[in-house]
Design a protein around this motif. Structure first.
Motif, PDB file in Angstrom:
ATOM      1  N   TYR A 132      28.727  30.779  12.898  1.00  0.00           N
ATOM      2  CA  TYR A 132      27.554  30.291  11.944  1.00  0.00           C
ATOM      3  C   TYR A 132      27.474  28.672  12.084  1.00  0.00           C
ATOM      4  CZ  TYR A 132      28.817  35.083  10.222  1.00  0.00           C
ATOM      5  OH  TYR A 132      28.975  36.219   9.803  1.00  0.00           O
ATOM      6  N   ILE A 133      26.239  28.313  11.781  1.00  0.00           N
ATOM      7  CA  ILE A 133      26.065  27.086  11.751  1.00  0.00           C
ATOM      8  C   ILE A 133      26.035  26.654  10.225  1.00  0.00           C
ATOM      9  CG2 ILE A 133      24.675  24.934  12.180  1.00  0.00           C
ATOM     10  CD1 ILE A 133      25.873  26.039  14.661  1.00  0.00           C
ATOM     11  N   TRP A 134      27.120  26.076   9.650  1.00  0.00           N
ATOM     12  CA  TRP A 134      27.585  25.943   8.256  1.00  0.00           C
ATOM     13  C   TRP A 134      27.181  24.273   7.904  1.00  0.00           C
ATOM     14  CZ3 TRP A 134      30.070  29.632   5.064  1.00  0.00           C
ATOM     15  CH2 TRP A 134      30.227  29.206   3.692  1.00  0.00           C
ATOM     16  N   SER A 135      26.478  24.221   6.618  1.00  0.00           N
ATOM     17  CA  SER A 135      26.131  22.898   6.514  1.00  0.00           C
ATOM     18  C   SER A 135      27.072  22.396   5.178  1.00  0.00           C
ATOM     19  CB  SER A 135      24.701  22.593   6.099  1.00  0.00           C
ATOM     20  OG  SER A 135      24.475  23.556   4.811  1.00  0.00           O
ATOM     21  N   SER A 136      27.554  21.257   5.086  1.00  0.00           N
ATOM     22  CA  SER A 136      28.036  20.775   3.855  1.00  0.00           C
ATOM     23  C   SER A 136      28.110  19.232   3.550  1.00  0.00           C
ATOM     24  CB  SER A 136      29.623  20.884   4.052  1.00  0.00           C
ATOM     25  OG  SER A 136      30.292  19.888   5.214  1.00  0.00           O
ATOM     26  N   PRO A 137      28.120  18.743   2.839  1.00  0.00           N
ATOM     27  CA  PRO A 137      28.275  17.250   2.358  1.00  0.00           C
ATOM     28  C   PRO A 137      29.147  16.740   3.390  1.00  0.00           C
ATOM     29  CG  PRO A 137      28.416  18.318   0.082  1.00  0.00           C
ATOM     30  CD  PRO A 137      28.877  19.431   1.282  1.00  0.00           C
ATOM     31  N   THR A 189      31.543  22.338   0.174  1.00  0.00           N
ATOM     32  CA  THR A 189      32.626  21.255   0.127  1.00  0.00           C
ATOM     33  C   THR A 189      33.299  20.929   1.453  1.00  0.00           C
ATOM     34  OG1 THR A 189      34.479  21.907  -0.798  1.00  0.00           O
ATOM     35  CG2 THR A 189      32.906  20.832  -2.153  1.00  0.00           C
ATOM     36  N   ALA A 190      33.747  20.010   2.043  1.00  0.00           N
ATOM     37  CA  ALA A 190      34.298  19.962   3.142  1.00  0.00           C
ATOM     38  C   ALA A 190      35.659  18.775   2.856  1.00  0.00           C
ATOM     39  CB  ALA A 190      33.495  19.432   4.499  1.00  0.00           C
ATOM     40  N   THR A 191      36.518  19.306   3.034  1.00  0.00           N
ATOM     41  CA  THR A 191      37.610  18.257   2.837  1.00  0.00           C
ATOM     42  C   THR A 191      38.777  18.203   4.276  1.00  0.00           C
ATOM     43  OG1 THR A 191      37.824  18.924   0.604  1.00  0.00           O
ATOM     44  CG2 THR A 191      39.787  17.858   1.560  1.00  0.00           C
ATOM     45  N   ARG A 192      38.569  17.050   4.781  1.00  0.00           N
ATOM     46  CA  ARG A 192      39.623  16.831   6.100  1.00  0.00           C
ATOM     47  C   ARG A 192      40.931  16.356   5.703  1.00  0.00           C
ATOM     48  NH1 ARG A 192      37.619  13.881  11.591  1.00  0.00           N
ATOM     49  NH2 ARG A 192      39.806  13.868  12.608  1.00  0.00           N
ATOM     50  N   THR A 193      41.943  16.925   6.275  1.00  0.00           N
ATOM     51  CA  THR A 193      43.367  16.496   6.207  1.00  0.00           C
ATOM     52  C   THR A 193      43.975  16.276   7.548  1.00  0.00           C
ATOM     53  OG1 THR A 193      43.564  17.653   4.101  1.00  0.00           O
ATOM     54  CG2 THR A 193      45.608  16.884   5.175  1.00  0.00           C
ATOM     55  N   GLY A 194      44.132  15.216   8.320  1.00  0.00           N
ATOM     56  CA  GLY A 194      44.408  15.015   9.637  1.00  0.00           C
ATOM     57  C   GLY A 194      43.321  15.710  10.342  1.00  0.00           C
ATOM     58  N   ASP A 195      43.639  16.736  11.212  1.00  0.00           N
ATOM     59  CA  ASP A 195      42.862  17.276  12.071  1.00  0.00           C
ATOM     60  C   ASP A 195      42.392  18.568  11.678  1.00  0.00           C
ATOM     61  OD1 ASP A 195      42.997  15.119  14.123  1.00  0.00           O
ATOM     62  OD2 ASP A 195      44.753  15.879  14.941  1.00  0.00           O
ATOM     63  N   VAL A 196      42.470  18.691  10.457  1.00  0.00           N
ATOM     64  CA  VAL A 196      41.855  20.104  10.011  1.00  0.00           C
ATOM     65  C   VAL A 196      41.033  19.901   8.908  1.00  0.00           C
ATOM     66  CG1 VAL A 196      42.769  22.135   8.713  1.00  0.00           C
ATOM     67  CG2 VAL A 196      44.235  21.493  10.509  1.00  0.00           C
TER      68      VAL A 196
END
Length: 258
Positions: free
Chosen positions: A156-161, A130-137
């Motif tokens: 690392y090239i990391w894949s996520s939704p 998972t990838a969760t964005r909060t502001g610029d993080v």
């Protein structure tokens, strides 16, 4: 010196003499990787104006094939590196591309979720990373299996939704020293002995939003082509990608300034 001459020298002077020990002891071939970098071969596919070789993945496949014959572990490392560099060269910063060009940066792929039943390089599981964005993080969570050079690569090239909508995967450039990135002390993967293949954990990894490669959820194009190249090289063949630049195998066309 041509890249073939440089490769021949590295093979005879470093890779071949250490191949048996690499396989027998399961020791990462750091000396071989360093020699490849010093010979300009890790930067083979980076633009010449940055000090790279300016070649494409056709030539990279040739290097991987020859290295793999001499040392399967080193071949696996270089194969993943060239695939990672395709993304870095297309979407990475000038500074990062320059590091790769001069042989001071080893990349690898973290594309397959540990709970995926498919082959390495398959699309990420919707219930995995998972990838969760909060502001610029951005917080990345998940486990990636069969990561070559785990704990040895510089990024690392990391894949996520996608973090925000979109149907395709997103790709992130994760530095090896990113907070929350964990690599087990003992490798646990299906790669050749000595290749450092293992599962890598993000629990979570915190990144600036600028670590995103391409646009959120729009990485399918280059990702699909690199997967095809990986599969083709694994079979010992060659792939001719016919893209916007014509028949030459170049997966590193840049989309413009970031």
């Amino acid at each position: 010196m041509s890249f073939r001459s440089a490769l021949s020298h590295v093979l005879s002077s470093t890779i071949e003499p250490s191949a048996e020990e690499t396989g027998a002891r399961g020791r990462f071939p750091r000396a071989s990787v360093t020699a490849l970098g010093e010979a300009g071969l890790l930067g083979l596919t980076v633009a010449t104006d940055l000090g790279g070789g300016g070649l494409g993945l056709t030539e990279a496949a040739e290097v991987v094939t020859d290295v793999s014959r001499a040392c399967p572990a080193t071949g696996a490392v270089v194969r993943s590196h060239y695939a990672a560099v395709a993304f870095i060269e297309a979407y990475g910063s000038h500074w990062m591309r320059r590091k790769v060009a001069v042989g001071l940066h080893l990349g690898t792929l973290a594309l397959t979720d540990a709970d995926d039943a498919g082959t390495p390089g398959a699309a990420p599981s919707p219930t995995g990373s998972t990838a969760t964005r909060t502001g610029d993080v951005v917080a990345l969570r998940g486990r990636k299996r069969d990561v070559v050079g785990a704990g040895e690569a510089d990024s690392y090239i990391w894949s996520s939704p996608p973090a925000h909508g979109g149907k395709g995967p997103s790709l992130w450039l994760v530095p090896a020293d990113a907070p929350g990135l964990f690599v087990p002390a003992r490798p646990s993967g299906d790669g050749p002995r000595g290749s450092g293949t293992s599962t890598v954990y993000a629990d979570p990894v915190l990144l600036p939003a600028g670590a995103l490669l391409e646009r959120d959820g729009e990485a399918d194009g280059l990702l699909s082509t690199v997967r095809a190249w990986l599969a083709d090289v694994h079979r010992g063949g060659r792939i001719a990608h016919r893209g916007a630049r014509g028949p030459r195998t170049r997966l590193t066309a840049r989309p413009g300034p970031r």
